[in-house]
Write a protein that holds these residues in place. Sequence first.
Motif, short mmCIF file in Angstrom:
data_model
loop_
_atom_site.label_atom_id
_atom_site.label_comp_id
_atom_site.label_asym_id
_atom_site.label_seq_id
_atom_site.Cartn_x
_atom_site.Cartn_y
_atom_site.Cartn_z
N ARG A 195 0.82 -1.21 0.00
CA ARG A 195 0.00 0.00 0.00
C ARG A 195 0.86 1.26 0.00
NH1 ARG A 195 -5.46 -0.14 1.22
NH2 ARG A 195 -6.32 -2.25 1.42
N LEU A 196 2.05 1.17 0.58
CA LEU A 196 2.95 2.33 0.51
C LEU A 196 3.28 2.67 -0.94
CD1 LEU A 196 5.51 1.68 3.41
CD2 LEU A 196 3.46 3.09 3.45
N LEU A 197 3.46 1.63 -1.76
CA LEU A 197 3.76 1.87 -3.17
C LEU A 197 2.54 2.43 -3.91
CD1 LEU A 197 5.82 -1.37 -3.96
CD2 LEU A 197 6.69 0.93 -3.56
N VAL A 198 1.36 1.96 -3.53
CA VAL A 198 0.15 2.44 -4.20
C VAL A 198 -0.09 3.92 -3.91
CG1 VAL A 198 -2.37 2.20 -4.32
CG2 VAL A 198 -0.91 0.15 -4.24
N TYR A 199 0.10 4.29 -2.64
CA TYR A 199 -0.18 5.68 -2.26
C TYR A 199 1.06 6.57 -2.33
CZ TYR A 199 -4.73 4.13 -0.50
OH TYR A 199 -5.99 3.62 -0.39
N HIS A 200 2.20 6.03 -2.72
CA HIS A 200 3.44 6.79 -2.83
C HIS A 200 3.79 7.45 -1.49
CE1 HIS A 200 3.26 6.21 -7.16
NE2 HIS A 200 2.01 6.69 -7.15
N VAL A 201 3.81 6.61 -0.44
CA VAL A 201 4.14 7.10 0.91
C VAL A 201 5.49 6.53 1.32
CG1 VAL A 201 3.45 7.16 3.33
CG2 VAL A 201 1.72 7.27 1.52
N ASN A 202 6.30 7.37 1.89
CA ASN A 202 7.62 6.96 2.35
C ASN A 202 7.50 6.18 3.67
OD1 ASN A 202 10.23 7.53 4.05
ND2 ASN A 202 10.81 7.79 1.89
N TYR A 203 8.21 5.06 3.76
CA TYR A 203 8.14 4.20 4.96
C TYR A 203 8.61 4.96 6.20
CZ TYR A 203 9.26 0.43 8.23
OH TYR A 203 9.33 -0.36 9.34
#
Length: 510
Positions: free
Chosen positions: A206-214
């Motif tokens: 989901r981080l990749l889907v929403y382009h959110v940094n870990y």
Amino acid sequence: MKFYDAGIDWVFAHKRLILIGAALSIPLCVLMFRVIGKERMPEIDQNELMVNVEWNENIHIDENHRRVNALLRCTDNLVTEHTAYVGMQDYILGTEKDLSASEAELYFKTEKPEGINPLKALMEKEIRTSYPEASVTFSPPVTIFEKLFVTGNPDVVARLQVADRTSAPQASDLKELENRIAEATGQVPERTAFRSQLNLVVDRDRLLVYHVNYNEVVRVLRTAFRDNTVSTLRSYQQYLPIGMAGKEKSVNRVLAETLVEAENRQDGSRERTYVPLRELVRVVPDEDLKEITAGRNGEYIPISFYGVEDAPTLIGQVRETVEADKRWDVSFGGSFFSNRKMMGELTVILIISVLLMYFILCAQFESFLQPLIVLAEIPIDIAFGLVVLWALGHTMNLMSAIGIIVSCGIVVNDSILKLDSINELRKEGMPLVEAIHTAGHRRLRAIIMTTLTTVFAMVPLLFTSDMGSELQRPLSIAMIGTMMVGLLVSLFVIPLIYWFIYRKHDVQKN
């Protein structure tokens, strides 16, 4: 003198019987050393008991109070005093282990020491019935004696380690293994303490889907759940957390209302949006070990057994159960091994002492044979000293071992005086048998007085009940038994052995 003359005449009239009995004392000594119970320190009768309870649940301090008060009410008819520490204690200079909010330490005092075992049985029954997940430990109160000698350690500790060192032990697997061990041994070990927790698992897809940094998600989580706590106010029996202003919220509500910044990369634009944490994080209930224990071989999980009667059998049963499950490795420790090590050290000390005594006596008597006559008394005295301890229900421990060793040194001194007198009379030309009788008359009073003064000094310890007397009671029993037997051996058996060895020399001289 009449008693001595009658005794020495009877001994010389039954030479073969006495010598066979003296020879049998060596196997008797070995047999009694194997049969008699062994422990580090003597068991002391106490009418006080400490009970440490870990509920193994994430309970509030009020619920902890309620459970403890219910347990105390159950014991009102068995005890004269009771009190309890519940939850965290604010002792600045305390060196003991700090209690957590889910722990309690209870103190009980009974009218007589005989009331401790029924109290233990009642406490264990109530806790096991109402709170099966709880871990309960019984121990004596912390006194100076307990701090010096640490008698409350478990008899056997099974140290469990995960066979695959790269993985963490699972609570469900460990509980299952504990139940199998209890079924195999017939003895319930002290339960391992666990704590319930919520694991927040970040969904990287989901981080990749929403382009959110870990790293940004981790930072926001820390701020939302922990970084709002500023400090902790410790006041008497309360620990009050001080946090940033805000209302208490559930975990799911925090995840729903907390937003994390995302980067929108559609059409090459740099426009930023915000995503709630609940879209990126999953909440997984879990259990984990409350404490981490480590030794020379790394981290392990201790499974403690108290009140073990047959430690080797228990160890074999635990080892067989654990080895049947390929996921665990096991090693063992506890007071059973420390007691055995102590007995080995005391045996080495005794052997070294006997060797040093032999060399000193060789120099004194200017003979390699006569010191062996003196030292022949030691196995006889030790054998009967162990018999007396075993018959009176005592064990072989540090205090009784000291008593036996000291007594052997005293009675050996009596034999040295007797042989020295015999040698002096023989040098003056007196026949062997007459020299034995004359030396016995000369040294009789000194030998009896040495024995009686030592015995009478130990007698008061048998009739007092304070902690010091109870601690030294095995020592006094060992000394009294060894000294009384040593008195008879020094007066009658040692002269007979001396006559048996030197009778041919006396005939050749005549």
